[in-house]
Each structure stands twice: as C-alpha cells, then as structure tokens.
Scaffold this motif. Structure first.
Motif, mmCIF file in Angstrom:
data_model
loop_
_atom_site.group_PDB
_atom_site.id
_atom_site.type_symbol
_atom_site.label_atom_id
_atom_site.label_comp_id
_atom_site.label_asym_id
_atom_site.label_seq_id
_atom_site.Cartn_x
_atom_site.Cartn_y
_atom_site.Cartn_z
ATOM 1 N N GLU A 430 -3.060 34.415 -19.849
ATOM 2 C CA GLU A 430 -2.338 35.394 -20.294
ATOM 3 C C GLU A 430 -1.213 34.918 -21.173
ATOM 4 O OE1 GLU A 430 -1.328 37.496 -16.886
ATOM 5 O OE2 GLU A 430 -3.232 38.656 -17.038
ATOM 6 N N LEU A 431 -0.716 33.885 -20.432
ATOM 7 C CA LEU A 431 0.533 33.061 -21.492
ATOM 8 C C LEU A 431 0.174 32.664 -22.767
ATOM 9 C CD1 LEU A 431 3.188 32.116 -21.495
ATOM 10 C CD2 LEU A 431 2.708 30.080 -20.059
ATOM 11 N N TYR A 432 -1.130 32.135 -22.776
ATOM 12 C CA TYR A 432 -1.558 31.566 -23.835
ATOM 13 C C TYR A 432 -1.909 32.463 -24.888
ATOM 14 C CZ TYR A 432 -4.867 29.141 -27.156
ATOM 15 O OH TYR A 432 -5.603 28.621 -28.345
ATOM 16 N N ARG A 433 -2.414 33.619 -24.591
ATOM 17 C CA ARG A 433 -2.861 34.900 -25.406
ATOM 18 C C ARG A 433 -1.401 35.326 -25.982
ATOM 19 N NH1 ARG A 433 -7.115 34.695 -21.890
ATOM 20 N NH2 ARG A 433 -6.102 36.170 -20.291
ATOM 21 N N LEU A 434 -0.447 35.209 -25.166
ATOM 22 C CA LEU A 434 1.024 35.781 -25.749
ATOM 23 C C LEU A 434 1.491 35.028 -26.860
ATOM 24 C CD1 LEU A 434 2.969 36.695 -22.423
ATOM 25 C CD2 LEU A 434 1.971 38.361 -24.266
ATOM 26 N N MET A 435 1.100 33.805 -27.005
ATOM 27 C CA MET A 435 1.435 32.918 -28.090
ATOM 28 C C MET A 435 1.386 33.281 -29.426
ATOM 29 S SD MET A 435 1.469 29.310 -26.053
ATOM 30 C CE MET A 435 2.471 28.949 -24.664
ATOM 31 N N SER A 436 1.984 32.939 -30.371
ATOM 32 C CA SER A 436 1.810 33.193 -31.667
ATOM 33 C C SER A 436 0.654 31.820 -32.296
ATOM 34 C CB SER A 436 2.908 32.808 -32.715
ATOM 35 O OG SER A 436 3.335 31.452 -32.704
ATOM 36 N N PRO A 437 -0.057 32.019 -33.267
ATOM 37 C CA PRO A 437 -1.066 31.072 -33.736
ATOM 38 C C PRO A 437 -0.428 29.701 -33.782
ATOM 39 C CG PRO A 437 -1.658 32.852 -34.949
ATOM 40 C CD PRO A 437 -0.488 33.316 -34.339
ATOM 41 N N GLU A 438 0.829 29.514 -34.383
ATOM 42 C CA GLU A 438 1.405 28.430 -34.427
ATOM 43 C C GLU A 438 2.111 28.007 -33.087
ATOM 44 O OE1 GLU A 438 1.679 31.141 -38.000
ATOM 45 O OE2 GLU A 438 2.562 31.420 -36.055
ATOM 46 N N GLU A 439 2.555 28.666 -32.250
ATOM 47 C CA GLU A 439 2.801 28.175 -31.045
ATOM 48 C C GLU A 439 1.647 27.624 -30.246
ATOM 49 O OE1 GLU A 439 6.085 31.204 -29.308
ATOM 50 O OE2 GLU A 439 4.389 31.872 -29.657
ATOM 51 N N ARG A 440 0.422 28.271 -30.236
ATOM 52 C CA ARG A 440 -0.898 27.719 -29.691
ATOM 53 C C ARG A 440 -1.280 26.477 -30.200
ATOM 54 N NH1 ARG A 440 -4.986 33.150 -29.782
ATOM 55 N NH2 ARG A 440 -3.518 34.635 -28.692
ATOM 56 N N SER A 441 -0.774 26.462 -31.638
ATOM 57 C CA SER A 441 -1.235 24.917 -32.181
ATOM 58 C C SER A 441 -0.241 23.854 -31.849
ATOM 59 C CB SER A 441 -1.243 25.147 -33.759
ATOM 60 O OG SER A 441 -2.067 25.932 -34.105
ATOM 61 N N ARG A 442 0.749 24.285 -31.431
ATOM 62 C CA ARG A 442 1.895 23.236 -31.061
ATOM 63 C C ARG A 442 1.499 23.063 -29.640
ATOM 64 N NH1 ARG A 442 5.311 26.122 -34.531
ATOM 65 N NH2 ARG A 442 6.147 27.465 -32.599
ATOM 66 N N LEU A 443 1.239 23.838 -28.898
ATOM 67 C CA LEU A 443 0.859 23.611 -27.342
ATOM 68 C C LEU A 443 -0.197 22.726 -27.380
ATOM 69 C CD1 LEU A 443 0.750 24.249 -24.272
ATOM 70 C CD2 LEU A 443 -0.692 26.260 -24.787
ATOM 71 N N VAL A 444 -1.379 22.981 -27.921
ATOM 72 C CA VAL A 444 -2.664 22.381 -27.852
ATOM 73 C C VAL A 444 -2.328 20.858 -28.553
ATOM 74 C CG1 VAL A 444 -4.886 21.937 -29.049
ATOM 75 C CG2 VAL A 444 -4.223 24.258 -28.270
ATOM 76 N N ALA A 445 -1.520 20.526 -29.407
ATOM 77 C CA ALA A 445 -1.105 19.313 -29.763
ATOM 78 C C ALA A 445 -0.342 18.305 -28.878
ATOM 79 C CB ALA A 445 -0.486 19.316 -31.165
ATOM 80 N N ASN A 446 0.549 18.963 -28.291
ATOM 81 C CA ASN A 446 1.308 18.509 -27.054
ATOM 82 C C ASN A 446 0.557 18.025 -25.843
ATOM 83 O OD1 ASN A 446 3.763 18.891 -28.733
ATOM 84 N ND2 ASN A 446 4.254 20.656 -27.662
#
Length: 488
Positions: A430-446
């Motif tokens: 649910e937290l992942y799906r709340l994120m914007s596309p840009e936030e998801r990309s940064r999360l995945v990269a981190n």
C-alpha cells in the motif's frame, strides 16, 4: 585578569597549569603533584559506555502546550486543560551508527521526549517512522548485530543487513520507508516524529483507549537524496547537530503539532490485523488524527555531554492516565531501556539534572549506590528507609496509572493472537502504491544499490520475494535493477 581562579577538584587554587612538578630542573616527575595526577586520572575516565543504539544524538529544551481538549480520553494532568504548558527535553538521534558517525545517513531517527510533569516525568520514546523492522523484542539484539559493524571486517556489511531482513519478512514495510524519499531527513527540524508503539490512555471514569502519537513538523518535511546526503556527509558530518543548535541560537523555534489516533479498547480484539504490531500503521480512515497540542524547542543545552549524552529515556516512565499496551516490542523496551541506563550511567542516573523531575520531587526508598546525591525520600532528615512505616514517609496512592490490560492464560505457544489480516506485506504494498512514479523509481534505485552488494544469491532472492509479495510491480522493478547493477 581571569574571571575565576583555576582550582583542583577539591577546590584548592592551582598555581601552575603549564608545567608538571619535577625532581630538580628537567628531572623526573613527582608523585606529589596532585594536580597532574588528578588531571590524568580524570581524563582516563571521561568516557562512559556508548549507547548500543541511538548513540549519535542531539537535544534541546522547550515546552508542550495543550491546544485541544482530550480529557474524555485521558486524565493525565499535563493534558488536563487547554493552554497548559509543560517543560520538555527532546533528543534526536540516528540508530545504528556509533557516537562518531555522520548525521546525514540513511537510518531511522530517534525522537525521544521527556515531559517534566507535575505527576512525574513522562518519557515518550519513538522514531521518525511510524513502524519498525521487527515486532518481537526477542529478535532485537540479533537485528542490531546485523546492522552494526561486522566483528571481522569492522564495517557494516550489506551481506549481514540483508541476510537478517531475508529471514524477517515483517521488515518489508519499514524497508520501504527507509529506502524511500523520507529515509534521510534534511535536518532534525524537518522530519515528523512518531510514538510508533501503541499506548494506552485512561480517562477519569476508567475507560481505556489505545493511542498512537504523531508529531507533525511545522517546518515542513524536507529530505535528502542519496547524492545530496553523500555530499552533506563529506562537507559536514555534524550537519544536523549544527543546524539544530544554530537555529535555536538564531531565535528560530522548531515546532511540531501533536496528533493522536484513538482506538476504543474494545475495538482491538476484532480489528482486522493486530493493532499492537509495530510493523503496521492504523489507517487514518479507520482512526483519524485528532489534534492535541504543540511542541516547541527554544533552548539549547549548556553542556552536550551532561545533558544530551546522559539524558536517559525509558518508556516505562508513565504518569497517571497513560500506560502500556500489549505491543510486544513496547513490553520488551519497558525493561531494556531502563536497564541500559543503569548500566551506562549508574543506578542513580535519575538524580542527574536532565533526568530528575522538575515540576515535582522524587520520593521513594531507594538509597545508596554509585553517584548518589541524596536519598529517595528527602522530606525529613529523620526519614525512615522502608515502607510501610509509622513516621509519615511517602506512601502508595492505591490508584493504578492506567487500566489493566486484558490477558489470557498460557496456550503452549509464544505466538500472538491471530487477526483476519495478519500479513507482513500488504502495508508495504500500500505504501509503494501511494508513491508517485518518481518516488517509486528512487525507492527501487536505493534498494537495488544496497541489495546488489550482497554476495549470496539466496539472500538476494529471499528479499526479492518479499518485495514481490508486497506488490508485483515493486518486486519486478527491484529484481531488474539489482540484476542490472550486478551485471555491471
């Protein structure tokens, strides 16, 4: 002319603080040079044991002011009327690194408050995240060992970090927080604070409620990217400490608005997941935020060691109207925190000025021990040191601080009671799906940047399975990013 005369520890004036006494010109040193021996002996003993966690910290004084009526939920005196102010001391910290670590690192932040109330000190020990990596204190020493420096290499090892998480699926939610955009606060002033645990409030009629604390920063949330943080650490390892001190010195008064979520005690047993699980949040749609008051910091400590390093917070320091919940992690911390302080600072650490009550006086029958400055009962020079007694010593009130918790008998298992939706992954998704596309990309990269350093394929695969279980897209993107980095 100097304002004060330099003295020894006993108060005797010091004639020469530049030259040791010798047996003749250029001769060997004299054992009778009390000032030299005292300086060296004291210097050897200046350090105390470092905190096992939350070693690197900053602190400030201020006040908490009630802005909204919550007397229907708690009879805590310091929350009893709008406009009531209570002095507080707050300590912010990183979690895993040592006292000499840098501030701008990817790590949860401690957010600990000491309220100097008229009914005794109330300590609220939380973090800047509303959840945590584990839900049972039995796992806590192993978790911290995995995050600390490896005993062989002497550095933090991704193999250890991710191997523990591979065997702890409940950590997925907190990992998603930690590697997301809020994983590195820009300063202590620009982050929220959370009680994280579930606590109990009891009103004057004896009704019990479970609560979660949310301190929302009034400066706005600001965070650093991994690149910005690396630059910050290189430029100033003490960036957050410096920012807090300078802000208060300039007259900027950092503040937070306290909100709580309130659950009637009767709701807990039938809630769709365990409401005392530290790896989960309560949806605001179920239990909306209710404003309580405002926290303001306006004074820096005079001495960081005496007040920040020796500040001792323990979640078992409750006041009437506030108590614990069945949260297993909280229950473990009720013992662990106070025990850690007795080890680090001694059994009389509560007599240190930063830890002693300010709006009332401690009166008990504790006595003696290292660094005792007074007996527990100071009301009378002829006070007895036992209870009960016939001489008017401190006596019990007979009124419990909070309502009793419902308990069940031994069932032959250590497992918690099951709820309909006790699942380790759905809130991370649910937290992942709340994120914007840009936030998801940064999360995945981190995440990929760290997980790709792990040397064991099975550990990588176990962690990828956790992200897949949280959200299919989440797991797929992390897997692809890790694969790309490992192929490079």
């Amino acid at each position: 002319m100097p304002k004060h005369t330099l003295t020894t520890e006993s108060g005797a004036p010091v004639a020469d603080n530049q030259n040791s006494a010798t047996a003749g010109v250029g001769g060997p040193l004299l054992l009778q040079d009390q000032h030299l021996l005292e300086k060296l002996a004291r210097f050897n003993r200046e350090r105390i044991p470092e905190r096992v966690v939350h070693a690197r910290g900053s602190g400030a004084y201020g006040h908490f002011e009630v802005t909204d009526d919550v007397t229907g939920f708690t009879h805590a005196d310091f929350l009893s009327e709008i406009g009531r102010r209570t002095e507080v001391f707050v300590r912010f910290s990183t979690v895993a690194d040592s006292l000499g670590g840098a501030d701008a690192v990817r790590d949860p932040r401690g957010f600990a408050l000491k309220f100097y109330t008229a009914e005794g000190n109330y300590d609220l020990v939380g973090n800047n995240t509303p959840v945590f990596f584990i839900k049972d204190p039995l796992k806590f020493p192993d978790f911290i060992h995995s995050q600390k420096r490896d005993p062989f290499t002497g550095v933090t090892e991704p193999d250890n970090v991710w191997d523990f998480w591979a065997h702890s699926p409940e950590a997925t939610h907190q990992i998603t927080w930690l590697f997301g955009d809020r994983g590195i606060p820009a300063s202590y002033r620009h982050m929220n604070g959370y009680g994280s645990h579930t606590y109990q409030w009891t009103n004057a009629e004896g009704e019990a409620f479970f609560v979660k604390y949310h301190f929302k920063t009034n400066q706005g949330v600001r965070c650093l990217s991994a690149e910005q943080a690396a630059e910050q650490v290189g430029a100033d390892a003490n960036s957050h400490q410096r920012d807090l001190v300078h802000a208060i010195e300039r007259g900027v008064k950092p503040s937070w608005t306290l909100h709580v979520q309130i659950m009637p005690a009767a709701d807990a047993a039938e809630y769709r997941f365990n409401p005392f699980d530290l790896t989960k949040v309560w949806p605001h749609s179920d239990y909306p935020l209710q404003r309580v008051g405002r926290l303001v910091l306006d004074r820096n400590p005079d001495n960081v060691f005496a007040e920040v390093e020796q500040a001792a917070f323990s979640p078992n320091n409750f006041v009437p109207g506030i108590g614990p919940s069945p949260d297993k992690m909280l229950q473990g911390r009720l013992f662990a925190y106070a025990d850690a302080h007795r080890y680090r600072l001694g059994v009389n650490h509560t007599q240190l000025p930063v830890n002693a009550p300010k709006a009332t006086e401690a009166a008990n029958y504790g006595r003696d021990g290292l660094h005792a400055t007074h007996g527990g009962a100071r009301y009378d020079r002829y006070a007895k040191n036992y209870e009960p007694n016939s001489y008017g010593g401190p006596a019990e009130t007979g009124r419990p601080l909070s309502a009793p918790l419902a308990v069940t008998g031994w069932t032959g298992t250590h497992a918690a009671a099951e709820h309909v939706k006790d699942d380790d992954f759905f809130q991370a998704g649910e937290l992942y799906r709340l994120m914007s596309p840009e936030e998801r990309s940064r999360l995945v990269a981190n995440i990929a940047g760290s997980l790709s350093q792990v040397t064991r394929d099975d550990v990588v695969e176990k962690n990828l399975a956790h992200f897949h279980a949280a959200d299919t897209e989440y797991g797929t993107r992390v897997a692809e990013a890790v694969r790309a980095l490992r192929e490079d």
